[in-house]
Design a protein around this motif. Structure first.
Motif, PDB file in Angstrom:
ATOM      1  N   SER A   1       0.852  -1.179   0.000  1.00 37.21           N
ATOM      2  CA  SER A   1       0.000   0.000   0.000  1.00 37.21           C
ATOM      3  C   SER A   1       0.888   1.229   0.000  1.00 37.21           C
ATOM      4  CB  SER A   1      -0.887  -0.024   1.249  1.00 37.21           C
ATOM      5  OG  SER A   1      -1.792   1.038   1.226  1.00 37.21           O
ATOM      6  N   ASP A   2       0.529   2.227  -0.790  1.00 39.25           N
ATOM      7  CA  ASP A   2       1.318   3.457  -0.774  1.00 39.25           C
ATOM      8  C   ASP A   2       0.424   4.670  -0.678  1.00 39.25           C
ATOM      9  OD1 ASP A   2       0.302   3.822  -3.312  1.00 39.25           O
ATOM     10  OD2 ASP A   2       2.216   4.129  -4.265  1.00 39.25           O
ATOM     11  N   ARG A   3       1.030   5.735  -0.261  1.00 39.37           N
ATOM     12  CA  ARG A   3       0.375   7.034  -0.129  1.00 39.37           C
ATOM     13  C   ARG A   3       1.235   8.064  -0.828  1.00 39.37           C
ATOM     14  NH1 ARG A   3      -0.877   7.920   6.146  1.00 39.37           N
ATOM     15  NH2 ARG A   3      -3.126   7.880   6.070  1.00 39.37           N
ATOM     16  N   VAL A   4       0.649   9.180  -1.173  1.00 35.43           N
ATOM     17  CA  VAL A   4       1.401  10.245  -1.810  1.00 35.43           C
ATOM     18  C   VAL A   4       2.530  10.710  -0.895  1.00 35.43           C
ATOM     19  CG1 VAL A   4       1.279  12.606  -2.672  1.00 35.43           C
ATOM     20  CG2 VAL A   4      -0.516  10.986  -3.250  1.00 35.43           C
ATOM     21  N   VAL A   5       2.274  10.830   0.406  1.00 33.88           N
ATOM     22  CA  VAL A   5       3.275  11.357   1.327  1.00 33.88           C
ATOM     23  C   VAL A   5       3.988  10.253   2.100  1.00 33.88           C
ATOM     24  CG1 VAL A   5       3.650  12.848   3.325  1.00 33.88           C
ATOM     25  CG2 VAL A   5       2.017  13.516   1.562  1.00 33.88           C
ATOM     26  N   ASP A   6       3.247   9.300   2.666  1.00 36.07           N
ATOM     27  CA  ASP A   6       3.832   8.328   3.576  1.00 36.07           C
ATOM     28  C   ASP A   6       3.215   6.957   3.340  1.00 36.07           C
ATOM     29  OD1 ASP A   6       5.232   7.244   5.722  1.00 36.07           O
ATOM     30  OD2 ASP A   6       3.709   7.827   7.173  1.00 36.07           O
ATOM     31  N   GLY A   7       3.982   6.050   2.744  1.00 40.42           N
ATOM     32  CA  GLY A   7       3.480   4.704   2.471  1.00 40.42           C
ATOM     33  C   GLY A   7       3.618   3.800   3.680  1.00 40.42           C
ATOM     34  N   SER A   8       3.269   2.549   3.518  1.00 40.85           N
ATOM     35  CA  SER A   8       3.341   1.577   4.598  1.00 40.85           C
ATOM     36  C   SER A   8       4.340   0.484   4.235  1.00 40.85           C
ATOM     37  CB  SER A   8       1.967   0.938   4.819  1.00 40.85           C
ATOM     38  OG  SER A   8       2.080  -0.146   5.712  1.00 40.85           O
ATOM     39  N   PRO A   9       5.119   0.010   5.225  1.00 40.29           N
ATOM     40  CA  PRO A   9       6.040  -1.087   4.940  1.00 40.29           C
ATOM     41  C   PRO A   9       5.340  -2.452   4.877  1.00 40.29           C
ATOM     42  CG  PRO A   9       6.237  -0.436   7.222  1.00 40.29           C
ATOM     43  CD  PRO A   9       5.274   0.523   6.576  1.00 40.29           C
ATOM     44  N   LYS A  10       4.040  -2.502   5.198  1.00 38.43           N
ATOM     45  CA  LYS A  10       3.323  -3.775   5.137  1.00 38.43           C
ATOM     46  C   LYS A  10       3.258  -4.243   3.690  1.00 38.43           C
ATOM     47  CE  LYS A  10       0.431  -2.978   9.156  1.00 38.43           C
ATOM     48  NZ  LYS A  10      -0.941  -2.949   9.675  1.00 38.43           N
ATOM     49  N   ASN A  11       3.587  -5.525   3.484  1.00 38.51           N
ATOM     50  CA  ASN A  11       3.581  -6.059   2.127  1.00 38.51           C
ATOM     51  C   ASN A  11       3.358  -7.557   2.185  1.00 38.51           C
ATOM     52  OD1 ASN A  11       6.371  -7.513   1.883  1.00 38.51           O
ATOM     53  ND2 ASN A  11       6.800  -5.564   2.910  1.00 38.51           N
ATOM     54  N   ALA A  12       3.064  -8.130   1.042  1.00 35.51           N
ATOM     55  CA  ALA A  12       2.895  -9.574   0.915  1.00 35.51           C
ATOM     56  C   ALA A  12       3.475  -9.982  -0.432  1.00 35.51           C
ATOM     57  CB  ALA A  12       1.425  -9.958   1.007  1.00 35.51           C
ATOM     58  N   LEU A  13       3.893 -11.251  -0.526  1.00 33.35           N
ATOM     59  CA  LEU A  13       4.596 -11.724  -1.704  1.00 33.35           C
ATOM     60  C   LEU A  13       4.064 -13.087  -2.132  1.00 33.35           C
ATOM     61  CD1 LEU A  13       7.186 -10.858  -3.350  1.00 33.35           C
ATOM     62  CD2 LEU A  13       8.435 -12.410  -1.874  1.00 33.35           C
ATOM     63  N   SER A  14       4.004 -13.295  -3.442  1.00 30.34           N
ATOM     64  CA  SER A  14       3.619 -14.590  -3.983  1.00 30.34           C
ATOM     65  C   SER A  14       4.501 -14.881  -5.194  1.00 30.34           C
ATOM     66  CB  SER A  14       2.149 -14.577  -4.402  1.00 30.34           C
ATOM     67  OG  SER A  14       1.758 -15.845  -4.880  1.00 30.34           O
ATOM     68  N   ALA A  15       4.940 -16.128  -5.335  1.00 29.16           N
ATOM     69  CA  ALA A  15       5.781 -16.517  -6.471  1.00 29.16           C
ATOM     70  C   ALA A  15       5.075 -17.594  -7.281  1.00 29.16           C
ATOM     71  CB  ALA A  15       7.128 -17.025  -5.985  1.00 29.16           C
ATOM     72  N   VAL A  16       5.194 -17.486  -8.600  1.00 30.42           N
ATOM     73  CA  VAL A  16       4.616 -18.475  -9.506  1.00 30.42           C
ATOM     74  C   VAL A  16       5.763 -19.081 -10.311  1.00 30.42           C
ATOM     75  CG1 VAL A  16       3.046 -18.869 -11.448  1.00 30.42           C
ATOM     76  CG2 VAL A  16       2.463 -17.180  -9.693  1.00 30.42           C
ATOM     77  N   PRO A  17       6.118 -20.354 -10.041  1.00 25.08           N
ATOM     78  CA  PRO A  17       7.148 -20.994 -10.862  1.00 25.08           C
ATOM     79  C   PRO A  17       6.600 -21.252 -12.262  1.00 25.08           C
ATOM     80  CG  PRO A  17       6.210 -22.571  -9.325  1.00 25.08           C
ATOM     81  CD  PRO A  17       5.588 -21.237  -9.020  1.00 25.08           C
ATOM     82  N   ILE A  18       7.410 -21.010 -13.255  1.00 25.65           N
ATOM     83  CA  ILE A  18       6.969 -21.229 -14.632  1.00 25.65           C
ATOM     84  C   ILE A  18       7.413 -22.629 -15.033  1.00 25.65           C
ATOM     85  CG2 ILE A  18       7.097 -20.413 -17.018  1.00 25.65           C
ATOM     86  CD1 ILE A  18       7.857 -17.655 -15.771  1.00 25.65           C
ATOM     87  N   ILE A  19       6.453 -23.550 -15.039  1.00 30.01           N
ATOM     88  CA  ILE A  19       6.726 -24.937 -15.382  1.00 30.01           C
ATOM     89  C   ILE A  19       5.814 -25.340 -16.529  1.00 30.01           C
ATOM     90  CG2 ILE A  19       7.486 -25.593 -13.067  1.00 30.01           C
ATOM     91  CD1 ILE A  19       4.710 -26.742 -12.563  1.00 30.01           C
ATOM     92  N   PRO A  20       6.238 -26.308 -17.323  1.00 28.77           N
ATOM     93  CA  PRO A  20       5.338 -26.768 -18.393  1.00 28.77           C
ATOM     94  C   PRO A  20       4.004 -27.215 -17.799  1.00 28.77           C
ATOM     95  CG  PRO A  20       7.526 -27.655 -18.686  1.00 28.77           C
ATOM     96  CD  PRO A  20       7.526 -26.984 -17.347  1.00 28.77           C
ATOM     97  N   TRP A  21       2.925 -26.803 -18.409  1.00 28.99           N
ATOM     98  CA  TRP A  21       1.591 -27.072 -17.895  1.00 28.99           C
ATOM     99  C   TRP A  21       1.293 -28.558 -17.924  1.00 28.99           C
ATOM    100  CZ3 TRP A  21      -1.541 -25.004 -14.743  1.00 28.99           C
ATOM    101  CH2 TRP A  21      -2.888 -25.358 -14.705  1.00 28.99           C
ATOM    102  N   GLY A  22       0.771 -29.064 -16.811  1.00 30.12           N
ATOM    103  CA  GLY A  22       0.373 -30.452 -16.730  1.00 30.12           C
ATOM    104  C   GLY A  22       1.453 -31.374 -16.198  1.00 30.12           C
ATOM    105  N   GLU A  23       2.690 -30.881 -16.053  1.00 25.60           N
ATOM    106  CA  GLU A  23       3.769 -31.711 -15.509  1.00 25.60           C
ATOM    107  C   GLU A  23       3.867 -31.511 -14.004  1.00 25.60           C
ATOM    108  OE1 GLU A  23       7.515 -31.288 -17.434  1.00 25.60           O
ATOM    109  OE2 GLU A  23       6.657 -31.444 -19.426  1.00 25.60           O
ATOM    110  N   PRO A  24       4.250 -32.547 -13.262  1.00 22.78           N
ATOM    111  CA  PRO A  24       4.399 -32.376 -11.803  1.00 22.78           C
ATOM    112  C   PRO A  24       5.529 -31.412 -11.491  1.00 22.78           C
ATOM    113  CG  PRO A  24       5.015 -34.607 -12.481  1.00 22.78           C
ATOM    114  CD  PRO A  24       4.517 -33.883 -13.701  1.00 22.78           C
ATOM    115  N   LYS A  25       5.419 -30.744 -10.330  1.00 25.81           N
ATOM    116  CA  LYS A  25       6.424 -29.742  -9.935  1.00 25.81           C
ATOM    117  C   LYS A  25       7.699 -30.375  -9.481  1.00 25.81           C
ATOM    118  CE  LYS A  25       2.943 -26.427  -8.757  1.00 25.81           C
ATOM    119  NZ  LYS A  25       2.311 -25.607  -7.806  1.00 25.81           N
TER     120      LYS A  25
END
Length: 159
Positions: free
Chosen positions: A135-159
């Motif tokens: 989340s950000d603000r024009v003057v003062d943003g927040s350090p709160k954040n969240a992250l998600s990663a998506v591995p790019i693997i051939p579709w239908g193959e096990p990870k």
């Protein structure tokens, strides 16, 4: 006055290229006698530049009279989870991605000055897409954040 118009034009241009969210559901967290209750809202959006990646965001939504009128400022609390939902093909534009990432989603969380954003990064060394919500603000943003990663693997193959 001219600076105000330039700022407004820039804000509009920044939101034109980002994805639109679809509300999946919500839960009430605090009862409000007047106006809507405080909620946690779950929304989904598809990455506008990467086919077959969907992200889910849960975020706090302020209720009450101000919230019902759209005048309240939502808290900076949010979580994100992104999933591969089909075969992914990356364009050269994404593979050459900029170090500061690309904004793929924005949502206003106050009347004017605050917004929730999702930025996509491409990690070529690990062949993954990383989505950062904050989340950000024009003057003062927040350090709160969240992250998600998506591995790019051939579709239908096990990870």
């Amino acid at each position: 006055m001219k600076k105000g118009w330039i700022f407004l034009f820039g804000l509009i241009c920044a939101t034109v290229n980002s994805a639109q969210a679809e509300q999946v559901g919500s839960v009430d967290t605090v009862f409000k006698l007047f106006g809507p209750d405080h909620k946690i809202v779950v929304e989904a959006f598809d990455d506008p530049d990467v086919k077959n990646v969907t992200c889910y965001i849960s975020r706090a939504k302020t209720g009450g009279i101000k919230g019902g009128l759209g005048l309240a400022e939502d808290t900076s609390d949010a979580a994100i989870s992104c999933q591969q939902v089909g075969p992914i093909e990356l364009s050269d534009k994404i593979k050459k991605g900029k170090a500061e990432g690309t904004v793929v989603f924005q949502k206003r969380t106050s009347l004017v000055f605050k917004k929730l954003q999702v930025v996509r990064f491409y990690d070529a060394n690990r062949n993954a897409l990383i989505y950062l919500s904050y989340s950000d603000r024009v003057v003062d943003g927040s350090p709160k954040n969240a992250l998600s990663a998506v591995p790019i693997i051939p579709w239908g193959e096990p990870k």
